[in-house]
Each structure stands twice: as structure tokens, then as C-alpha cells.
Design a protein around this motif. Sequence first.
Motif, PDB file in Angstrom:
ATOM      1  N   HIS A 196       0.830  -1.210   0.000  1.00 44.12           N
ATOM      2  CA  HIS A 196       0.000   0.000   0.000  1.00 44.12           C
ATOM      3  C   HIS A 196       0.863   1.258   0.000  1.00 44.12           C
ATOM      4  CE1 HIS A 196      -4.033  -1.644   0.211  1.00 44.12           C
ATOM      5  NE2 HIS A 196      -3.482  -2.643   0.864  1.00 44.12           N
ATOM      6  N   TYR A 248      -6.022   8.378   0.073  1.00 42.75           N
ATOM      7  CA  TYR A 248      -5.633   6.984   0.254  1.00 42.75           C
ATOM      8  C   TYR A 248      -5.138   6.714   1.663  1.00 42.75           C
ATOM      9  CZ  TYR A 248      -4.424   2.367  -1.271  1.00 42.75           C
ATOM     10  OH  TYR A 248      -4.403   1.004  -1.419  1.00 42.75           O
ATOM     11  N   TYR A 271      -6.944   3.880   3.693  1.00 41.64           N
ATOM     12  CA  TYR A 271      -6.130   2.741   4.100  1.00 41.64           C
ATOM     13  C   TYR A 271      -6.043   2.650   5.626  1.00 41.64           C
ATOM     14  CZ  TYR A 271      -1.918   0.153   5.141  1.00 41.64           C
ATOM     15  OH  TYR A 271      -1.037  -0.721   5.696  1.00 41.64           O
ATOM     16  N   GLY A 328      -9.914   4.855  -3.065  1.00 44.90           N
ATOM     17  CA  GLY A 328      -8.537   5.337  -2.939  1.00 44.90           C
ATOM     18  C   GLY A 328      -7.697   4.953  -4.131  1.00 44.90           C
ATOM     19  N   LYS A 329      -7.743   3.664  -4.503  1.00 48.56           N
ATOM     20  CA  LYS A 329      -6.923   3.199  -5.631  1.00 48.56           C
ATOM     21  C   LYS A 329      -7.349   3.891  -6.915  1.00 48.56           C
ATOM     22  CE  LYS A 329      -5.035  -1.204  -4.314  1.00 48.56           C
ATOM     23  NZ  LYS A 329      -5.785  -1.855  -3.255  1.00 48.56           N
TER      24      LYS A 329
END
Lengths: 482, 100
Positions: free
Chosen positions: A307, A329, A333, A392-393
Motif C-alpha cells: 500500500h 488513500y 487505508y 482510494g486506488k
Amino acid sequence: MNIPVVNLGAILPAIMLSLFGIAIMVAEPFVSDAKKSWLGWLAIAGTIAAMLALAPMSRQAGQWYTNLWIVDSYSIFFHFLFILIAAITILTSMNFLQREGIHHTEYYALLLFATVGMMMMAGSNELIMVFLGLEILSIATYVLAGFRRTDLKSNESAMKYFLLGSFSSAFFLYGVALIFGATGSTNLIVIADSLRSGDPQTSLVSLAAALMLIGLCFKVAVAPFHVWAPDVYEGAPTPVTGFMSVGPKAAGFAVLLRIFMTAFPTLEDRWTSVFWIVAALTMLIGNVIALVQPNIKRMLAYSSIAHAGYIAVAVAAGSEHGVSAVLFYTLAYSVTNLGAFAVVTMLSRSEDKLVNLNDYAGLASKRPGLAAVLSLFMLSLAGVPGTAGFAGKFFIFKAAVQSGLIWLAVIGVITTVVSFYYYLYVIVQMYMRDPNEEFADVRTTGPLKLALAITIAGTLYLGILPTRFLDWTVSAAVNALR
Amino acid sequence: MIPLNWYLILAAVLFVIGVLGFFIKRNIIALLLSVEIMLNAVNLTFVAFSSQRGQISGQVFVFFVLVVAAAEAAVGLALVIAMYRNRETLNVDRSNLLKW
């Protein structure tokens, strides 16, 4: 004699956490063992007070204390994130400490002090302040990693973290010393100005930037400086592992972006290409080695390395979209990973014995609720649509493509597909294997349920309705790049 | 008057000695000392630049670094003691419970 007026509003959250931390340490000898968890709630009260103190802080936008400290929506976003991380970690830890018989309340104080260190990193405009924040964070975390004093693994984890942490701090500091020599200042804005006005010693500046980059890359555990992370994460007490896998990482990236965006925009083409390589390497190494890990803490350690690689993609993108993707992110995360670690803390039982993936076999038939929650977190870490991880990705890869880093985005998507294997393997274990045991001694208690509720809500909210937080991260990014 | 470069070269050499010591030595105390050498190389750099530029701030930073180094040494030695009690060795090669 003039006594300068000190504006406490700009650092009120950090003051709050420090005061509560000190109060906890002072109160500890006066509280009987049975009532130790009250001090945990006091720490929670501290995080709430700090959260409330964000409001007066956000009214103090600008630079303070002879330009040492900067208040903008970038630093406020990270303050919010760090307080959230601290609160969830405390909630996860309260039962853990009782269960393991290590209910020493310095734990809470150290967590709060570590959070203050992270705040200092995100809000400082000055490299020596960054170093002090880094050390406040690191020294508190070394102790937390070794908190299970009589356990060999915990000792070893703390020792490795300590040795490599202080080693990397020295690199960072050497970079600071060289940049001080090259520009005569450690203030980020002054450094940027003096570099723009055509400084002849570019090799010295590049060397300084590289040394700082090495120091910070150690802290955020990106390849090739990631080797300490799996060992340290495996041996540390599980809630501390959760904290270490999100807190220092988020703070490290906050500071990395701040330093390189503010002080070294003139070197941008050089450090973005460095980040290209770092990101690609980190995503590949993290995801591939995670495939073969039998131990869930170790698997999550490699996953956290992976990550960090995704976040590095957004750093390489460098634009306003890239920065806002980094912020989003780290939030997504952090929420997801803390939730996953809360479940792992609960399931690993006394002395963290049951941390192998096959210890999770058949969990769904005995404890369907827990299995569903852990599945949600695994799906979010993998990046399934509808979860925080996907949003996020998506923003990261979008920023990468917009900045023309097509191949990096391709590597990111491919490694994400690889990562589905090890995340889904946990779900397969829980749902499709026969249970070896009853899971009768897995107890869910109040604080843990609260931690899970916050993390589940965050994971779903950021996945389904990301716009509100996205607006915040975009405005923070614009603010930081100005 | 000794030129600035000599100080910088001395500091760089000290830093490299610290880095090499960190990789070569096997005793935890020796590793701690290697890190201290690295930090002191940094201090020397700060002081040299500070006197060359006539700016006092570089010398002030050294005090910050000294304080941080002291705090780090305190925590590090506490960890060493905790480890020694459980394991009765200070050799890092014997700390091998955690590996993949």
C-alpha cells in the motif's frame, strides 16, 4: 521587556494530547489495577478534546512562531487523520492490554505522545522541527513495539525497529545538515527561494535531498528500505502493529510531500523519476511476497508495504490530483487497516498465539459476524468497488494516468490483481474450511465494538460517498501546492 | 584557519565509519555506538557550516540533536536490558525468531 504573545490556538490539538498524556502518567500510580481502563477512557477523552481543538486551530490559518509552524487545510487534514488513528488504536488496545496482563497505562500516554510527534511532522515548516517530530514519534513507538517486556519476539521487534529507525534518522539529519550548508536555512520556504535564485551547489543540494529521501523511505517502509517492516510488525503487540502500519506511514508521507513539494520544486523531474522506481519496486515486492506468508500479521505487513507503494505512485504523479489522492488513500487505508488489525487482535487470543491464516479456518460458521467484518476489510484492502480501498486506488491511478505515468498505473493495476489472491485467501479460509475449534474464547467487548463500528462506517462511507472527503483532500492539496 | 572542506570531509568520513560499523558489528551496543558516531558526524557538519556562514542557528541545532540522541540512547539501552534479561546475549545474529 516585551513578552511575545504566544498563539496557542495554532497548536491546540497537540497541546491537548500532551496534557492528557501527562495527566495519564501522573494518575497511573493512584489508580488501582481494576480501574486501569478508566485511564484508557481518559486517553479517548484526550483524542476527543484534540478533535474539538481542530476548530480553533483551523481559524489560525497561516505561518506561526517565526515561520516554524504552518496551519493550512493540509496540516489540518493530517491532524484529523492522526487523532482518528490514535482513538481507534486506543479502543482496540484496552482489552488487549488487560488480556495480556500488561495493563500499564504508560501505553496510552506513549500513544498520545507519538500522535503529537506525527502532528509536529505534518504541521512543521522547518526541517529541524520535522526531525524532532519524527523522533518524538519514533521513540514512543520503539517503546510501544517492545511493550510486552518478557516476550522474546516483542524484544526483538523493538530492537530491530530501534536500530533501523535511529540509523535512518541519522541519514535524514545528515541531509538536513547539508541543506543547511547549501542554503543557510532549514526553513522549507527559504530553501525553495534560495534554490530558485540559482544556487551553484546543485550537487550538494541533490545529495541532501537524496539523504532525506532515504531517511523518510525507511520510515514509510517502501522498497528497497522495507526489510525491517515484516519482522517488526510480526513481533510487536498486535494493536501496536496496527498503529505502526498506518500512523508513521501517513506521517512519513505527509512530511515527504511537504518537503519535496515546498522545498525542492526545482528538482521535481529528478525526484519524480526516483519515486517512479520506488513505487514500482514496492508494489511488486510487497504484493508478491505477501502471497506466501502463512502468518496473518506478516501478510498484513507485506500488504502495508504494497500500500505504501500505491501511495508512492500518487507521490510520483506529483500534481494536485496526486497529492489529493495521497491524502485520500492514507485516510481510506488507515481506517480499513486499523479495522483489520482490530479483528486480528481479537482473534489472536492470549500471547498472540493464533495468528496463522489456517487458524481462521471455519470462522464464518462459528462467528458469522466477525467473519463478515474481516471479509469487508479484506475486500477494501484488495480494492473491491463500494469500499474505501477501491475509491482510494481509483483516485491514485487516475492521478497517475493524468500525469502521464501510464506504465506505473498498469503495474499498479496488475499488482492489485495479484493482491486479490492473498486477501481472498483469508475469506476462503473463513468461509470454505471446516473449523478446527469453537472460537468460544473470542470475546468482543465494548471498546472493540466501538472501534469496529468506526472503521466499518469509515470503510463503507469512503467507498460509497467519497465526495465530501475528496473535496477536503483536493482543497488541502491545492493549499499545500500553493 | 582550517578550510571548511576539511571539516566536511572529516564529517563525511565519520558518517561512513558509522554506517560501516552498523553493518559490520554484531554487538547491539556497538551498533548503538555506530549510530552515535553518525549523529556526531552530522553535528560536526552543522557546526562547520554554522561558523562558515556566521549563523548561530546551526550550533543551536546541535543541542537539539544531542537531546534527541540522549533520549534515543536511554530507550535503546532500556531495550538492550530487556533483551539481555530474556536472552542473555547481545549478538544480533542470535536474534532470529522473526524471519520469513
